[in-house]
Design a protein around this motif. Structure first.
Motif, PDB file in Angstrom:
ATOM      1  N   ALA A 171       0.765  -1.395  -0.584  1.00 29.05           N
ATOM      2  CA  ALA A 171      -0.144  -0.225   0.287  1.00 29.05           C
ATOM      3  C   ALA A 171       0.723   0.773   0.166  1.00 29.05           C
ATOM      4  N   ALA A 172       2.027   1.394   1.078  1.00 25.82           N
ATOM      5  CA  ALA A 172       2.815   2.464   1.320  1.00 25.82           C
ATOM      6  C   ALA A 172       3.219   2.817  -0.351  1.00 25.82           C
ATOM      7  N   GLY A 173       3.970   1.524  -1.055  1.00 29.58           N
ATOM      8  CA  GLY A 173       4.861   1.737  -2.585  1.00 29.58           C
ATOM      9  C   GLY A 173       3.860   2.189  -3.608  1.00 29.58           C
ATOM     10  N   ARG A 174       1.623   2.126  -3.324  1.00 33.61           N
ATOM     11  CA  ARG A 174       0.816   2.299  -4.180  1.00 33.61           C
ATOM     12  C   ARG A 174       1.063   3.543  -4.016  1.00 33.61           C
ATOM     13  N   ARG A 175       1.118   4.051  -2.592  1.00 34.26           N
ATOM     14  CA  ARG A 175       0.828   5.446  -2.971  1.00 34.26           C
ATOM     15  C   ARG A 175       2.427   6.484  -2.606  1.00 34.26           C
ATOM     16  N   GLU A 176       3.699   6.025  -2.557  1.00 38.15           N
ATOM     17  CA  GLU A 176       4.678   6.459  -3.529  1.00 38.15           C
ATOM     18  C   GLU A 176       4.276   6.779  -4.948  1.00 38.15           C
ATOM     19  N   GLN A 177       4.065   5.500  -5.867  1.00 45.46           N
ATOM     20  CA  GLN A 177       4.045   5.572  -7.645  1.00 45.46           C
ATOM     21  C   GLN A 177       3.109   6.650  -7.246  1.00 45.46           C
ATOM     22  N   GLU A 178       1.816   6.669  -7.230  1.00 45.68           N
ATOM     23  CA  GLU A 178       1.221   7.871  -7.132  1.00 45.68           C
ATOM     24  C   GLU A 178       1.755   9.078  -7.272  1.00 45.68           C
ATOM     25  N   ILE A 179       2.196   9.734  -6.073  1.00 49.37           N
ATOM     26  CA  ILE A 179       2.571  11.228  -6.179  1.00 49.37           C
ATOM     27  C   ILE A 179       3.581  11.388  -7.002  1.00 49.37           C
ATOM     28  N   LEU A 180       4.986  10.028  -7.059  1.00 44.33           N
ATOM     29  CA  LEU A 180       5.296  10.589  -8.374  1.00 44.33           C
ATOM     30  C   LEU A 180       4.497  11.127  -9.277  1.00 44.33           C
ATOM     31  N   ALA A 181       3.670   9.758 -10.244  1.00 45.20           N
ATOM     32  CA  ALA A 181       2.837   9.899 -10.944  1.00 45.20           C
ATOM     33  C   ALA A 181       2.605  11.787 -10.990  1.00 45.20           C
ATOM     34  N   GLU A 182       1.822  11.841 -10.055  1.00 43.67           N
ATOM     35  CA  GLU A 182       1.521  13.420 -10.138  1.00 43.67           C
ATOM     36  C   GLU A 182       2.781  14.041 -10.561  1.00 43.67           C
ATOM     37  N   LEU A 183       4.166  14.160  -9.912  1.00 40.92           N
ATOM     38  CA  LEU A 183       4.805  14.922 -10.091  1.00 40.92           C
ATOM     39  C   LEU A 183       5.933  14.638 -11.298  1.00 40.92           C
ATOM     40  N   LEU A 184       5.903  13.641 -12.044  1.00 37.66           N
ATOM     41  CA  LEU A 184       6.507  13.511 -13.307  1.00 37.66           C
ATOM     42  C   LEU A 184       5.449  13.666 -14.536  1.00 37.66           C
ATOM     43  N   GLN A 185       4.436  14.304 -13.943  1.00 37.53           N
ATOM     44  CA  GLN A 185       3.325  14.970 -15.468  1.00 37.53           C
ATOM     45  C   GLN A 185       3.226  15.807 -15.020  1.00 37.53           C
ATOM     46  N   ASP A 186       2.927  16.531 -13.924  1.00 36.26           N
ATOM     47  CA  ASP A 186       3.334  18.088 -13.759  1.00 36.26           C
ATOM     48  C   ASP A 186       5.064  19.071 -12.747  1.00 36.26           C
ATOM     49  N   ARG A 187       5.547  18.993 -13.048  1.00 37.83           N
ATOM     50  CA  ARG A 187       7.084  19.232 -12.720  1.00 37.83           C
ATOM     51  C   ARG A 187       6.620  20.262 -11.947  1.00 37.83           C
ATOM     52  N   ASP A 188       5.938  21.215 -11.621  1.00 34.12           N
ATOM     53  CA  ASP A 188       5.954  22.581 -11.001  1.00 34.12           C
ATOM     54  C   ASP A 188       5.474  21.860  -9.682  1.00 34.12           C
ATOM     55  N   ARG A 189       4.606  20.709  -9.486  1.00 33.51           N
ATOM     56  CA  ARG A 189       4.360  20.398  -8.060  1.00 33.51           C
ATOM     57  C   ARG A 189       5.362  19.684  -6.925  1.00 33.51           C
ATOM     58  N   ILE A 190       6.366  19.782  -7.964  1.00 33.25           N
ATOM     59  CA  ILE A 190       7.452  19.089  -6.179  1.00 33.25           C
ATOM     60  C   ILE A 190       7.564  20.513  -5.934  1.00 33.25           C
ATOM     61  N   HIS A 191       7.032  21.489  -5.947  1.00 32.46           N
ATOM     62  CA  HIS A 191       8.048  22.950  -5.286  1.00 32.46           C
ATOM     63  C   HIS A 191       6.588  22.571  -4.412  1.00 32.46           C
ATOM     64  N   ASP A 192       5.647  22.474  -4.694  1.00 34.89           N
ATOM     65  CA  ASP A 192       4.623  22.412  -3.674  1.00 34.89           C
ATOM     66  C   ASP A 192       4.422  20.976  -2.529  1.00 34.89           C
ATOM     67  N   VAL A 193       5.574  20.283  -2.468  1.00 36.52           N
ATOM     68  CA  VAL A 193       5.502  19.627  -1.370  1.00 36.52           C
ATOM     69  C   VAL A 193       7.391  18.941  -0.592  1.00 36.52           C
ATOM     70  N   ARG A 194       8.314  19.941  -1.837  1.00 28.99           N
ATOM     71  CA  ARG A 194       9.332  19.700  -1.674  1.00 28.99           C
ATOM     72  C   ARG A 194       9.626  19.762  -0.202  1.00 28.99           C
ATOM     73  N   SER A 195       9.333  21.151   0.714  1.00 25.86           N
ATOM     74  CA  SER A 195       9.573  22.298   1.808  1.00 25.86           C
ATOM     75  C   SER A 195       9.702  20.931   2.561  1.00 25.86           C
ATOM     76  N   TRP A 196       8.243  20.302   3.160  1.00 23.91           N
ATOM     77  CA  TRP A 196       8.641  18.912   3.762  1.00 23.91           C
ATOM     78  C   TRP A 196       7.861  17.534   3.846  1.00 23.91           C
ATOM     79  N   LEU A 197       8.371  17.167   2.318  1.00 24.23           N
ATOM     80  CA  LEU A 197       7.976  15.532   1.835  1.00 24.23           C
ATOM     81  C   LEU A 197       9.538  15.470   1.653  1.00 24.23           C
ATOM     82  N   ALA A 198      10.285  14.947   2.540  1.00 24.75           N
ATOM     83  CA  ALA A 198      11.825  14.491   2.512  1.00 24.75           C
ATOM     84  C   ALA A 198      11.733  13.530   1.822  1.00 24.75           C
ATOM     85  N   ALA A 199      13.428  12.657   1.596  1.00 25.07           N
ATOM     86  CA  ALA A 199      13.091  12.029   0.254  1.00 25.07           C
ATOM     87  C   ALA A 199      13.333  10.694   1.131  1.00 25.07           C
TER      88      ALA A 199
END
Lengths: 328, 76
Positions: A171-199
């Protein structure tokens, strides 16, 4: 598929052909910095011609003038037009120029190491040398060769890296995949999450690698384009292979990845998915250590309650003396 | 001073030095090399190797200067 450095050089030349007024942004480059001789000739011709051209000139005229300036019949205007038509956004010219510069620097150092036998495996074919200086030189030689080899491999594909079959993920892996799907489709979204979502919120593996690379590019203020992301991924793989955990068994068992990148690209992702699921990821990651801490506290032996009365009972109570000194 | 410097340091060490402003990269996207304690260091799988070769140091100096000039205001 071409190599990473070939793609970067083509991107740089393409944007310069599209927008020749940007040639000064790559003025620190030398034609010899290009790994492909033809690319170096095109760059030289662009430098020669760009200063003489008016800003408003038809793209076909630019192609013909540059092609003529190369003096190379193997570089016709059509070939230049193909470069221009596949070029990324011209506003990132300086970023691509810096990449070509870095590649040229590494290539120059690697060429020097190759010429000097002290950097090679030695006459005995590779046994470990006895002194530290020789070991160090050999490590330098290997490191340079690894850098250059990474640049001449096909670029890492973040879509393929995140394309494991969701059914094979946790389940966690699927969640990660969904997050990356959006970030790869809309590259500017990284700026929305970067400050609080650590690698580190991602499990070690390709998902964490792709997110960390996107975050690093964003932190540098560079565009998270395919090429810049591939460059960062290649660099991270070369520098820190030990930090990349082996692919999880689920990902290894997934069907051939070739079919999945398209699925990830085309899959519809609700805007804001990365932020929503990212918060869940952070919460879950925070919950686990908190639960462990609470369990550790509960497992400690309980402190015995203190009662004000003397456990020996009232008989143990010291007798109160009167003012005269006798006991009543 | 060079005698007291190790020939290699870890990635974490260099990351700390970078965060403290003691290590400097030639450019924002130039991550393969950095300058620390008057030496160039080259990234590799297990950390950073000190560049002890004078030719390599000179080459890195020259190329870093070109990149700095290009990034400087008024430079190209």
């Amino acid at each position: 598929m071409g190599s990473l450095i070939d793609g970067v050089e083509r991107a740089l030349l393409g944007v310069l052909l599209c927008d020749h007024v940007r040639v000064p942004e790559a003025a620190h480059l030398d034609p010899a910095d290009f790994g492909t001789a033809a690319h170096g000739r095109i760059f030289q011709a662009l430098r020669d011609v760009a200063g003489t051209l008016p800003a408003a000139i038809g793209i076909n005229a630019v192609m013909h003038l540059v092609a003529a300036a190369t003096g190379d019949p193997a570089i016709p205007a059509d070939r230049l037009l193909a470069l221009a038509l596949t070029a990324p956004e011209p506003r990132f010219t300086a970023v691509y120029a810096r990449m070509v510069h870095e590649a040229a620097t590494l290539a120059a150092l690697a060429a020097h190491a190759e010429r000097d036998p002290a950097y090679g495996p030695g006459p005995d074919g590779g046994s470990t040398p006895s002194d530290a200086a020789a070991v160090h030189r050999r490590a330098l030689g290997y490191a340079l060769a690894a850098h250059v080899a990474a640049l001449h491999r096909p670029p890492p594909d973040p879509y393929a890296m995140t394309a494991a079959d969701p059914a094979a993920l946790t389940a966690a892996g699927r969640r990660e995949q969904e997050i990356l799907a959006e970030l790869l489709q809309d590259r500017d979204r990284i700026h929305d999450v970067r400050s609080w979502l650590a690698a580190e919120a991602f499990a070690p593996g390709p998902h964490r690698d792709v997110y960390a690379a996107m975050a690093a590019v964003a932190d540098r203020g560079e565009p998270v384009t395919d090429l810049v992301l591939a460059w960062e991924l290649a660099r991270r793989h070369t520098f820190r292979p030990h930090r990349t955990a082996p692919a999880p068994a689920a990902a290894a068992a997934a069907p051939p990845a070739a079919a999945h990148p398209a699925v990830r690209i085309c899959a519809r992702v609700e805007p804001g998915t990365a932020a929503r699921l990212g918060r869940q990821l952070v919460e879950e990651n925070a919950r686990a250590p908190l639960a462990a801490a609470v369990a550790a506290i509960n497992a400690r032996p309980r402190m015995r309650a203190w009662y004000p009365s003397d456990p020996r009972g009232p008989a143990a109570k010291p007798a109160r003396r009167t003012a005269r000194g006798d006991v009543p | 001073m060079s005698e007291s410097l190790p020939l290699l340091v870890s990635h974490d060490f260099m990351a700390l030095a970078h965060d403290a402003g003691l290590a400097e990269q030639p450019g924002p996207s130039f991550g393969a090399a950095c300058r620390y304690q008057d030496f160039w260091w080259l990234a590799y799988a297990d950390g950073w190797l000190r560049v002890t070769d004078p030719f390599m140091s000179t080459e890195l100096d020259a190329r870093a200067a070109r990149l700095r000039n290009a990034s400087a205001p008024g430079g190209t």
